[in-house]
Design an enzyme around this catalytic site. Structure first.
Site: not given
Length: 509
Positions: A150, A154, A282, A415
């Site tokens: 993360e 980010r 993913d 998404e």
């Protein structure tokens, strides 16, 4: 994506500048390339604002599209203004209670996540305030166990993107600071990084819930950001760490290109676990393709493309169609058993397939693009079958009944609109813009409050939560804005998006 969910050409430098470096000596080609990573790229970045402003005025022949784009910009302004008013400096806004919450250790995640969205939309005053906060108040010296994944997508991604767009070196300095704090996470016997690290002590570990294993999506979704940082700082240590991960995974890469979601950080080998293009798996597959694009599709990055093409074959083996309507969906797999379930998170795969389709021969390219369109249609219908027209988190596929929402919450995820953006860019079919507009209107109707935007705890009743996710500003609104913008705004032959939708400049390897 979270753990819970999981240049055209670069300009040449002026001859005068080159001659002044060392008169009487010709610079070697290698030195020119080294300088070009920082100085020349910065020269390109300096013109980015002018280019974006010019391109943003090119609204094409359809005035309705321009109106839609402005509506999305208004939504971003409302989200950002609400954050500034009630949660400035906090990680995220809680709109219903009108206060901020530090869900990422107090790193001001919303500010960094929103930087490039503000810049692209031309919200210059807001961008300047965000920039000044980064320069004066962003502090990583916090006794906080940060998610490597993360924090990378980010913070490192957001800061490097801010630098690529604006040329402001404060973003690069901050990106280097946080990346240096993350680096000890890669100090494992195999080179497969741990998933969590303390930003002060450098102590790294994995989540207890993963039984000591590292998570596929989290070890395979740092390459874009760290390679970009090495290129812009001329410090190879960042790239070396993250490419070692791919080297280890390549040694254990299965014939179908589908890796289980857990990887042993001691041996580097997969641990028995399930396979998915949804949460935990993913973005590993996404980055195989995007690192190839980031490197300008040169020989140096061919291994990424080959691994990705192998994984696409594996993806195709997981595709099934619902009855009676024939919606294409991507199954999950537990050992040899297919599970007729699909995360909304897996909807990124539609855009990924569209983005990568052109690298195949013409016949296969069309087949892959058609599959991307089929999956995109399924994901759009994830939204259409609920009462609010917003998607749930998981969908089950039952014979004779098509699809049904299994997890009913909606976090304003990006998404599906991300894939609609790619599908529109690669097909030119305005239907995808219309689908994106339907989704935007549903957000406006169900998620917008006077104090910001919130997710839903139930997409059928419309019950609301109390959190404005930073990725709503970083991804969802940005992809919607670009869906209604000319293709000359952030062209895909010059930029590649990380998994948090931060555009990074393509640089040949």
């Amino acid at each position: 994506m979270t753990y819970d969910k999981l240049r055209r050409r670069e300009r040449s430098q002026p001859a005068q500048k080159m001659a002044n470096v060392h008169r009487g000596k010709l610079l070697t080609l290698a030195l020119i390339v080294l300088l070009s990573v920082s100085d020349v790229a910065c020269g390109h970045r300096t013109s980015s604002r002018e280019q974006l402003e010019a391109n943003g005025k090119d609204v094409g022949d359809d005035p309705a599209t321009s109106v839609r784009r402005e509506k999305v910009k208004d939504a971003m302004l409302h989200a950002w203004t609400s954050y500034e008013k009630y949660a400035w400096g906090f990680d995220q806004l809680q709109p219903q209670t009108m206060n901020g919450v530090d869900s990422f250790g107090g790193l001001g995640v919303t500010i960094v996540d929103a930087l490039d969205t503000l810049f692209i939309m031309g919200l210059d005053e807001q961008f300047k305030r965000a920039r000044d906060w980064v320069a004066t108040s962003l502090n990583f010296n916090k006794n906080y166990n940060a998610s490597v994944f993360e924090t990378t997508i980010r913070m490192v991604g957001g800061l490097v993107s801010g630098y690529d767009l604006s040329g402001d070196k404060v973003f690069l300095e901050k990106a280097t600071d946080i990346a240096d704090r993350l680096l000890p996470a890669w100090n494992t016997p195999s080179g497969i990084n741990y998933n969590s690290i303390n930003l002060v002590t450098g102590h790294a570990h994995n989540y207890p819930s993963a039984n000591g294993n590292s998570i596929l999506a989290e070890v395979g979704t740092t390459q874009l950001e760290f390679i970009a940082l090495s290129q812009r700082t001329n410090q190879p240590k960042y790239q070396e760490k993250v490419e070692k991960v791919i080297e280890v995974l390549h040694k254990n890469f299965p014939a179908d290109g589908l890796l289980p979601v857990y990887i042993n950080p001691r041996t580097g080998k997969p641990s028995p676990s399930f396979i998915t293009f949804g949460a935990l798996g993913d973005s590993f597959y996404e980055y195989l393709l995007k690192v190839w694009i980031q490197g300008n599709k040169t020989q140096a990055v061919n291994v990424y493309r080959k691994m990705w093409e192998t994984s696409v074959s594996g993806l195709q083996s997981l595709v099934r169609k619902s009855t009676p309507s024939g919606y294409a969906y991507i199954c999950e797999k537990n050992r040899n058993t297919l599970i007729n379930q699909m995360n909304e998170l897996a909807c990124f795969a539609s855009g990924m397939l569209a983005l990568g389709s052109s690298g195949f021969d013409p016949q296969k390219a069309q087949m892959i693009l058609s599959l991307a369109e089929e999956i995109g249609k399924t994901c759009y219908n994830f939204y259409q079958i609920t009462n609010t027209k917003l998607a749930g988190e998981d969908y089950l596929f039952t014979a004779g009944k098509d699809m049904s929402a299994d997890s009913l919450y909606n976090l304003m995820r990006p998404e599906t609109v991300e894939s609609l953006f790619y599908l529109w860019r690669f097909t030119g079919n305005k239907m995808y813009q219309d689908w994106g507009w339907d989704i935007f209107k549903a957000f406006e109707k169900n998620s917008r409050l006077e104090t910001g935007y919130v997710g839903l705890t139930n997409v059928n009743t419309g019950a609301k939560d109390n959190l404005m996710q930073s990725f709503f500003l970083a991804e969802t609104l940005k992809y919607l804005y670009l869906l209604f913008s000319p293709t000359s705004v952030i062209p895909l032959d010059e930029w590649v998006f990380n998994t948090e939708a931060h555009p990074l400049k393509i640089v040949s390897r």
